[in-house]
Design a protein around this motif. Structure first.
Motif, PDB file in Angstrom:
ATOM      1  N   THR A  50      60.586 -26.836 -80.343  1.00 16.74           N
ATOM      2  CA  THR A  50      60.473 -27.794 -79.243  1.00 16.74           C
ATOM      3  C   THR A  50      59.014 -28.169 -79.046  1.00 16.74           C
ATOM      4  O   THR A  50      58.138 -27.303 -79.020  1.00 16.74           O
ATOM      5  N   LEU A  51      58.759 -29.471 -78.893  1.00 19.17           N
ATOM      6  CA  LEU A  51      57.406 -29.977 -78.682  1.00 19.17           C
ATOM      7  C   LEU A  51      57.365 -30.711 -77.344  1.00 19.17           C
ATOM      8  O   LEU A  51      58.045 -31.715 -77.158  1.00 19.17           O
ATOM      9  N   VAL A  52      56.587 -30.183 -76.403  1.00 21.95           N
ATOM     10  CA  VAL A  52      56.482 -30.748 -75.061  1.00 21.95           C
ATOM     11  C   VAL A  52      55.091 -31.351 -74.896  1.00 21.95           C
ATOM     12  O   VAL A  52      54.089 -30.618 -74.948  1.00 21.95           O
ATOM     13  N   ALA A  53      55.008 -32.661 -74.708  1.00 22.15           N
ATOM     14  CA  ALA A  53      53.718 -33.327 -74.620  1.00 22.15           C
ATOM     15  C   ALA A  53      53.470 -33.887 -73.231  1.00 22.15           C
ATOM     16  O   ALA A  53      54.370 -34.451 -72.604  1.00 22.15           O
ATOM     17  N   ASP A  54      52.247 -33.738 -72.764  1.00 25.32           N
ATOM     18  CA  ASP A  54      51.803 -34.362 -71.527  1.00 25.32           C
ATOM     19  C   ASP A  54      51.965 -35.880 -71.642  1.00 25.32           C
ATOM     20  O   ASP A  54      51.930 -36.446 -72.742  1.00 25.32           O
ATOM     21  N   GLU A  55      52.151 -36.554 -70.510  1.00 24.22           N
ATOM     22  CA  GLU A  55      52.377 -38.002 -70.503  1.00 24.22           C
ATOM     23  C   GLU A  55      51.274 -38.771 -71.223  1.00 24.22           C
ATOM     24  O   GLU A  55      51.495 -39.881 -71.721  1.00 24.22           O
ATOM     25  N   ASP A  79      47.298 -34.794 -82.891  1.00 22.28           N
ATOM     26  CA  ASP A  79      46.591 -34.638 -84.163  1.00 22.28           C
ATOM     27  C   ASP A  79      46.390 -33.166 -84.495  1.00 22.28           C
ATOM     28  O   ASP A  79      46.476 -32.768 -85.670  1.00 22.28           O
ATOM     29  N   THR A  80      46.108 -32.347 -83.487  1.00 20.79           N
ATOM     30  CA  THR A  80      45.942 -30.911 -83.716  1.00 20.79           C
ATOM     31  C   THR A  80      47.264 -30.279 -84.144  1.00 20.79           C
ATOM     32  O   THR A  80      47.293 -29.386 -85.003  1.00 20.79           O
ATOM     33  N   VAL A  81      48.360 -30.745 -83.551  1.00 22.57           N
ATOM     34  CA  VAL A  81      49.680 -30.264 -83.975  1.00 22.57           C
ATOM     35  C   VAL A  81      49.882 -30.547 -85.461  1.00 22.57           C
ATOM     36  O   VAL A  81      50.296 -29.675 -86.233  1.00 22.57           O
ATOM     37  N   ARG A  82      49.563 -31.768 -85.880  1.00 19.41           N
ATOM     38  CA  ARG A  82      49.732 -32.149 -87.282  1.00 19.41           C
ATOM     39  C   ARG A  82      48.875 -31.290 -88.207  1.00 19.41           C
ATOM     40  O   ARG A  82      49.307 -30.924 -89.307  1.00 19.41           O
ATOM     41  N   PHE A 129      53.281 -26.745 -76.424  1.00 19.50           N
ATOM     42  CA  PHE A 129      52.889 -27.639 -75.346  1.00 19.50           C
ATOM     43  C   PHE A 129      51.619 -28.373 -75.761  1.00 19.50           C
ATOM     44  O   PHE A 129      50.663 -27.751 -76.233  1.00 19.50           O
ATOM     45  N   VAL A 130      51.614 -29.680 -75.580  1.00 18.41           N
ATOM     46  CA  VAL A 130      50.459 -30.495 -75.964  1.00 18.41           C
ATOM     47  C   VAL A 130      49.847 -31.092 -74.700  1.00 18.41           C
ATOM     48  O   VAL A 130      50.494 -31.865 -73.983  1.00 18.41           O
ATOM     49  N   GLY A 131      48.597 -30.715 -74.430  1.00 18.48           N
ATOM     50  CA  GLY A 131      47.928 -31.210 -73.235  1.00 18.48           C
ATOM     51  C   GLY A 131      46.864 -30.239 -72.777  1.00 18.48           C
ATOM     52  O   GLY A 131      46.511 -29.288 -73.475  1.00 18.48           O
ATOM     53  N   SER A 132      46.367 -30.458 -71.580  1.00 13.28           N
ATOM     54  CA  SER A 132      45.272 -29.661 -71.050  1.00 13.28           C
ATOM     55  C   SER A 132      45.759 -28.334 -70.476  1.00 13.28           C
ATOM     56  O   SER A 132      46.941 -28.163 -70.166  1.00 13.28           O
ATOM     57  N   GLY A 133      44.812 -27.414 -70.306  1.00 11.31           N
ATOM     58  CA  GLY A 133      45.122 -26.143 -69.673  1.00 11.31           C
ATOM     59  C   GLY A 133      45.442 -26.293 -68.209  1.00 11.31           C
ATOM     60  O   GLY A 133      46.050 -25.408 -67.603  1.00 11.31           O
ATOM     61  N   LEU A 180      52.904 -21.868 -77.321  1.00 13.20           N
ATOM     62  CA  LEU A 180      51.483 -22.070 -77.567  1.00 13.20           C
ATOM     63  C   LEU A 180      51.087 -23.420 -77.004  1.00 13.20           C
ATOM     64  O   LEU A 180      51.953 -24.267 -76.738  1.00 13.20           O
ATOM     65  N   ARG A 181      49.788 -23.600 -76.791  1.00 11.65           N
ATOM     66  CA  ARG A 181      49.287 -24.883 -76.275  1.00 11.65           C
ATOM     67  C   ARG A 181      48.242 -25.423 -77.242  1.00 11.65           C
ATOM     68  O   ARG A 181      47.346 -24.687 -77.668  1.00 11.65           O
ATOM     69  N   LEU A 182      48.374 -26.709 -77.595  1.00 15.24           N
ATOM     70  CA  LEU A 182      47.398 -27.381 -78.435  1.00 15.24           C
ATOM     71  C   LEU A 182      46.871 -28.611 -77.695  1.00 15.24           C
ATOM     72  O   LEU A 182      47.534 -29.139 -76.798  1.00 15.24           O
ATOM     73  N   ALA A 183      45.696 -29.066 -78.094  1.00 20.33           N
ATOM     74  CA  ALA A 183      45.005 -30.107 -77.334  1.00 20.33           C
ATOM     75  C   ALA A 183      45.631 -31.484 -77.459  1.00 20.33           C
ATOM     76  O   ALA A 183      45.674 -32.251 -76.487  1.00 20.33           O
TER      77      ALA A 183
END
Length: 242
Positions: free
Chosen positions: A65-70, A45-48, A14-18, A39-42
């Motif tokens: 699976t990669l789920v990103a905030d809008e 770029d952090t994913v990369r 998951f990419v985004g805020s807590g 897991l959650r990353l900010a």
């Protein structure tokens, strides 16, 4: 090559805020979409920077699976279009809160979203529904909320941020909806196909046999002059419905 999320060492990132993807959300996903771990990353770029060349995250597993905030929608779309990367088999998902944002997203990037099999996940639904959608996506499905299906891309050939461009496909030269000759039933089937529904689901919802659904899709493809169901879905989004 990224693995199926059914493997013991698969990861859902998951990419985004807590605030958007809280620890409670991550624990729930771990419990309900087993055996994948989350897991959650900010940010993207952090994913990369943290993913290994083989698609693995330390201590978690291989990304499926990669789920990103809008907030990171455009970056995710750009990532999905990168050729020959270790993200090429990953299921991409854009999570959104506001329906207006979802409509704007489909109007601008509907072609890329459909052609790259990017799912769109509403965050403003109840937890049970949210988990069902996410489970379907990580199992290999493709989901776009029905309310967003008829959003019309304003100009699929205008580049967005990060140099994102639409791929080839059928458009109406004068901006008007083209005449297709589709029957009302074929129009229904096309709309459901464009929302990412499988033939079995379309058949169930329309009270048809899967054979009949396949026949409708064959006729739709012929009438639209496209080559396959993906191109038919792209045609639908570009033209705002048949």
């Amino acid at each position: 090559m990224s693995p199926s999320c059914r493997r013991d060492d698969a990861a859902i990132c998951f990419v985004g805020s807590g605030q958007q993807f809280s620890e409670t959300v991550l624990r729930t996903v771990d419990a309900e979409i087993s055996p994948a771990k989350s897991l959650r990353l900010a940010d993207i770029d952090t994913v990369r920077s943290e993913i290994h060349p083989d698609g693995r995250f330390d201590g978690v597993g291989h990304l499926c699976t990669l789920v990103a905030d809008e907030t990171y929608a455009e970056a995710l779309i750009a990532l999905a279009q990168e050729p020959n990367s270790h993200f090429s088999r990953v299921k991409f998902v854009i999570a959104y809160e506001d329906e207006e944002f979802g409509r704007a997203l489909m109007e601008r990037y509907g072609v890329q979203i459909i052609s790259n099999q990017i799912s769109v996940l509403p965050m403003n639904v109840n937890l049970t529904t949210w988990l069902l959608i996410l489970r379907m996506v990580v199992s290999g499905g493709h989901y776009i909320p029905p309310v967003l299906v008829r959003c019309r891309p304003s100009n699929p050939y205008l580049p967005g941020m990060n140099g994102i461009n639409a791929g080839p496909g059928i458009t109406s030269e004068n901006g008007e909806r083209p005449v297709t000759g589709l029957t009302p039933r074929e129009t229904e089937v096309l709309g459901m196909l464009a929302s990412g529904q499988a033939n079995k689901i379309i058949a169930s919802q329309l009270n048809l046999s899967e054979h009949t659904v396949k026949l409708h899709i064959h006729r739709i493809i012929g009438k639209l002059g496209v080559s396959n169901r993906t191109e038919a879905a792209i045609w639908f989004h570009r033209n705002g419905g048949a």
